[in-house]
Scaffold this motif. Structure first.
Motif, mmCIF file in Angstrom:
data_model
loop_
_atom_site.group_PDB
_atom_site.id
_atom_site.type_symbol
_atom_site.label_atom_id
_atom_site.label_comp_id
_atom_site.label_asym_id
_atom_site.label_seq_id
_atom_site.Cartn_x
_atom_site.Cartn_y
_atom_site.Cartn_z
ATOM 1 N N ALA A 123 0.845 -1.197 0.000
ATOM 2 C CA ALA A 123 0.000 0.000 0.000
ATOM 3 C C ALA A 123 0.882 1.250 0.000
ATOM 4 O O ALA A 123 1.976 1.223 0.556
ATOM 5 C CB ALA A 123 -0.892 -0.014 1.238
ATOM 6 N N PRO A 124 0.408 2.342 -0.612
ATOM 7 C CA PRO A 124 1.232 3.553 -0.642
ATOM 8 C C PRO A 124 1.348 4.183 0.743
ATOM 9 O O PRO A 124 0.465 4.027 1.585
ATOM 10 C CB PRO A 124 0.477 4.482 -1.596
ATOM 11 N N THR A 125 2.424 4.905 0.978
ATOM 12 C CA THR A 125 2.608 5.684 2.209
ATOM 13 C C THR A 125 2.473 7.151 1.842
ATOM 14 O O THR A 125 3.050 7.600 0.858
ATOM 15 C CB THR A 125 4.012 5.427 2.793
ATOM 16 N N LEU A 126 1.677 7.881 2.615
ATOM 17 C CA LEU A 126 1.485 9.305 2.330
ATOM 18 C C LEU A 126 2.448 10.139 3.157
ATOM 19 O O LEU A 126 2.384 10.117 4.385
ATOM 20 C CB LEU A 126 0.056 9.726 2.683
ATOM 21 N N ALA A 127 3.314 10.907 2.510
ATOM 22 C CA ALA A 127 4.104 11.905 3.224
ATOM 23 C C ALA A 127 3.229 13.135 3.403
ATOM 24 O O ALA A 127 2.483 13.503 2.493
ATOM 25 C CB ALA A 127 5.355 12.244 2.428
ATOM 26 N N MET A 128 3.275 13.744 4.586
ATOM 27 C CA MET A 128 2.414 14.892 4.859
ATOM 28 C C MET A 128 3.238 16.168 5.020
ATOM 29 O O MET A 128 4.388 16.133 5.453
ATOM 30 C CB MET A 128 1.615 14.647 6.153
ATOM 31 N N ALA A 129 2.623 17.304 4.676
ATOM 32 C CA ALA A 129 3.246 18.616 4.881
ATOM 33 C C ALA A 129 2.311 19.450 5.748
ATOM 34 O O ALA A 129 1.090 19.258 5.737
ATOM 35 C CB ALA A 129 3.489 19.296 3.537
ATOM 36 N N GLU A 130 2.864 20.394 6.520
ATOM 37 C CA GLU A 130 2.036 21.205 7.414
ATOM 38 C C GLU A 130 1.349 22.327 6.650
ATOM 39 O O GLU A 130 1.961 22.967 5.786
ATOM 40 C CB GLU A 130 2.908 21.789 8.529
ATOM 41 N N ASN A 131 0.092 22.558 6.943
ATOM 42 C CA ASN A 131 -0.643 23.669 6.338
ATOM 43 C C ASN A 131 -0.367 24.969 7.080
ATOM 44 O O ASN A 131 -0.027 24.948 8.263
ATOM 45 C CB ASN A 131 -2.154 23.378 6.377
ATOM 46 N N PRO A 132 -0.546 26.122 6.417
ATOM 47 C CA PRO A 132 -0.399 27.394 7.127
ATOM 48 C C PRO A 132 -1.519 27.564 8.145
ATOM 49 O O PRO A 132 -2.626 27.062 7.941
ATOM 50 C CB PRO A 132 -0.521 28.443 6.010
ATOM 51 N N ASP A 133 -1.232 28.244 9.250
ATOM 52 C CA ASP A 133 -2.251 28.558 10.259
ATOM 53 C C ASP A 133 -2.884 29.901 9.871
ATOM 54 O O ASP A 133 -2.274 30.956 10.016
ATOM 55 C CB ASP A 133 -1.619 28.622 11.646
ATOM 56 N N ILE A 134 -4.113 29.829 9.368
ATOM 57 C CA ILE A 134 -4.782 31.017 8.825
ATOM 58 C C ILE A 134 -5.033 32.044 9.928
ATOM 59 O O ILE A 134 -4.724 33.234 9.779
ATOM 60 C CB ILE A 134 -6.111 30.609 8.148
ATOM 61 N N LEU A 135 -5.579 31.593 11.036
ATOM 62 C CA LEU A 135 -5.918 32.498 12.142
ATOM 63 C C LEU A 135 -4.666 33.174 12.701
ATOM 64 O O LEU A 135 -4.652 34.393 12.914
ATOM 65 C CB LEU A 135 -6.658 31.715 13.238
ATOM 66 N N ALA A 136 -3.619 32.399 12.919
ATOM 67 C CA ALA A 136 -2.386 32.980 13.469
ATOM 68 C C ALA A 136 -1.793 33.992 12.498
ATOM 69 O O ALA A 136 -1.277 35.036 12.915
ATOM 70 C CB ALA A 136 -1.379 31.868 13.775
ATOM 71 N N ALA A 137 -1.902 33.723 11.190
ATOM 72 C CA ALA A 137 -1.371 34.655 10.189
ATOM 73 C C ALA A 137 -2.162 35.955 10.184
ATOM 74 O O ALA A 137 -1.583 37.047 10.089
ATOM 75 C CB ALA A 137 -1.397 34.005 8.806
ATOM 76 N N VAL A 138 -3.478 35.865 10.307
ATOM 77 C CA VAL A 138 -4.305 37.090 10.352
ATOM 78 C C VAL A 138 -3.980 37.881 11.623
ATOM 79 O O VAL A 138 -3.835 39.108 11.582
ATOM 80 C CB VAL A 138 -5.809 36.752 10.274
ATOM 81 N N ALA A 139 -3.832 37.176 12.738
ATOM 82 C CA ALA A 139 -3.538 37.847 14.015
ATOM 83 C C ALA A 139 -2.182 38.557 13.990
ATOM 84 O O ALA A 139 -1.965 39.507 14.735
ATOM 85 C CB ALA A 139 -3.591 36.841 15.157
ATOM 86 N N ARG A 140 -1.282 38.094 13.127
ATOM 87 C CA ARG A 140 0.054 38.705 13.032
ATOM 88 C C ARG A 140 0.115 39.883 12.073
ATOM 89 O O ARG A 140 1.192 40.474 11.908
ATOM 90 C CB ARG A 140 1.080 37.652 12.587
ATOM 91 N N LEU A 141 -0.994 40.211 11.382
ATOM 92 C CA LEU A 141 -0.985 41.359 10.465
ATOM 93 C C LEU A 141 -0.642 42.623 11.263
ATOM 94 O O LEU A 141 -0.914 42.695 12.462
ATOM 95 C CB LEU A 141 -2.362 41.523 9.802
ATOM 96 N N PRO A 142 -0.054 43.632 10.603
ATOM 97 C CA PRO A 142 0.321 44.847 11.331
ATOM 98 C C PRO A 142 -0.870 45.504 12.049
ATOM 99 O O PRO A 142 -0.738 45.974 13.173
ATOM 100 C CB PRO A 142 0.874 45.777 10.238
ATOM 101 N N GLN A 143 -2.042 45.544 11.376
ATOM 102 C CA GLN A 143 -3.235 46.085 12.040
ATOM 103 C C GLN A 143 -4.353 45.055 11.921
ATOM 104 O O GLN A 143 -5.245 45.185 11.083
ATOM 105 C CB GLN A 143 -3.649 47.400 11.403
ATOM 106 N N PRO A 144 -4.293 44.025 12.746
ATOM 107 C CA PRO A 144 -5.231 42.906 12.577
ATOM 108 C C PRO A 144 -6.666 43.306 12.920
ATOM 109 O O PRO A 144 -6.887 44.178 13.758
ATOM 110 C CB PRO A 144 -4.721 41.869 13.574
ATOM 111 N N PRO A 145 -7.650 42.646 12.274
ATOM 112 C CA PRO A 145 -9.023 42.781 12.732
ATOM 113 C C PRO A 145 -9.148 42.127 14.106
ATOM 114 O O PRO A 145 -8.235 41.417 14.545
ATOM 115 C CB PRO A 145 -9.819 41.989 11.677
ATOM 116 N N TYR A 146 -10.264 42.348 14.801
ATOM 117 C CA TYR A 146 -10.529 41.675 16.072
ATOM 118 C C TYR A 146 -10.705 40.183 15.777
ATOM 119 O O TYR A 146 -11.613 39.802 15.049
ATOM 120 C CB TYR A 146 -11.776 42.258 16.730
ATOM 121 N N CYS A 147 -9.805 39.356 16.305
ATOM 122 C CA CYS A 147 -9.773 37.939 15.916
ATOM 123 C C CYS A 147 -10.444 37.035 16.944
ATOM 124 O O CYS A 147 -10.126 37.085 18.133
ATOM 125 C CB CYS A 147 -8.333 37.476 15.723
#
Ligand code: CTP
Ligand code: CA
Length: 221
Positions: A123-147
């Protein structure tokens, strides 16, 4: 009628909401997803629109009708959700992340359907990669919305959720005991911020969404 007569505490406010699961493709016919129904996020979008907000809803694959007056953007994968959210986020008053975003995706998407090998090879083995954290990225914006984040935890609800709130650098997190709530029409929520906790007792998701939106209105005014 109820919605029409309701007060409009979010008039003039822009809200961005993510909802539903994501779908991470393996090949053209297969992928990895999860059991989020999107119901809580869609209820919040509806409640926010009722409260007069200009609402954009970025939705993973769900079978739900778009709430009246809500602008909807459909996506499949976490990366697509990230790409839809980030350019919009800086222009919002609030960002509410209800989506159950896949933490990992298959590292490669095969162009053609994977086939069973002749003679029954391994059976095949799936290698996985990490997805970006959307919420953390929005919270790190210079002037973030209320998160506002959501946290489904299977144990130590308040403790784990508050740790998540601080880790992501967001002012408010909404905790619930999962995965028992997935697909159900009711839920019970625990709101946690730096000041403390407030419980919203078990109720249907639309009533909870309206209470959450009231709470958010206070914080945005
Ligand atoms: N979230 C996100 N992007 C991700 C993962 C999570 O925007 N790639 C958001 C969710 O929409 C939710 C919050 O972050 O509002 C918390 O998600 P959760 O899965 O509970 O937290 P994780 O940080 O992924 O931690 P873990 O799954 O290990 O508990
Ligand atoms: Ca996660």
């Amino acid at each position: 009628v109820e919605a029409f007569l309701a007060p409009k505490p979010l008039r003039g406010k822009k809200l961005l909401i993510t909802a539903g699961p994501t779908f991470e493709p393996i090949d053209p016919v297969r992928g990895i997803t999860n059991r989020s129904s999107g119901k809580m996020g869609f209820a919040i979008a509806r409640a926010a629109a009722e409260a007069g907000a200009e609402v954009t809803l970025v939705a993973g694959p769900v079978h739900l009708a778009t709430p009246r007056g809500v602008q909807r953007i459909d996506v499949q994968s976490a990366q697509q959700m990230f790409d839809a959210v980030l350019p919009l986020a800086a222009h919002q008053h609030a960002f509410i992340a209800t989506a159950a975003v896949a933490d990992w995706r298959p590292a490669q998407t095969h162009e053609h359907k994977l086939k069973k090998a002749e003679g029954g090879a391994t059976a095949p083995t799936l290698a996985m990669a990490e997805n970006p954290d959307i919420l953390a990225a929005v919270a790190r914006l210079p002037q973030p919305p209320y998160c506002v984040g959501f946290a489904a935890e299977s144990e130590k609800l308040a403790e784990h959720a508050d740790a998540k709130r601080r880790r992501k650098g967001i002012p408010l997190i909404v905790a619930n005991l999962g995965p028992a709530t997935f697909g159900r029409d009711d839920n019970a929520l625990l709101l946690i911020d730096a000041q403390g906790r407030r419980e919203l007792p078990r109720s249907d998701k639309l009533s909870l969404a309206r209470e959450l939106i009231q709470e958010l209105s206070k914080r945005l005014s």
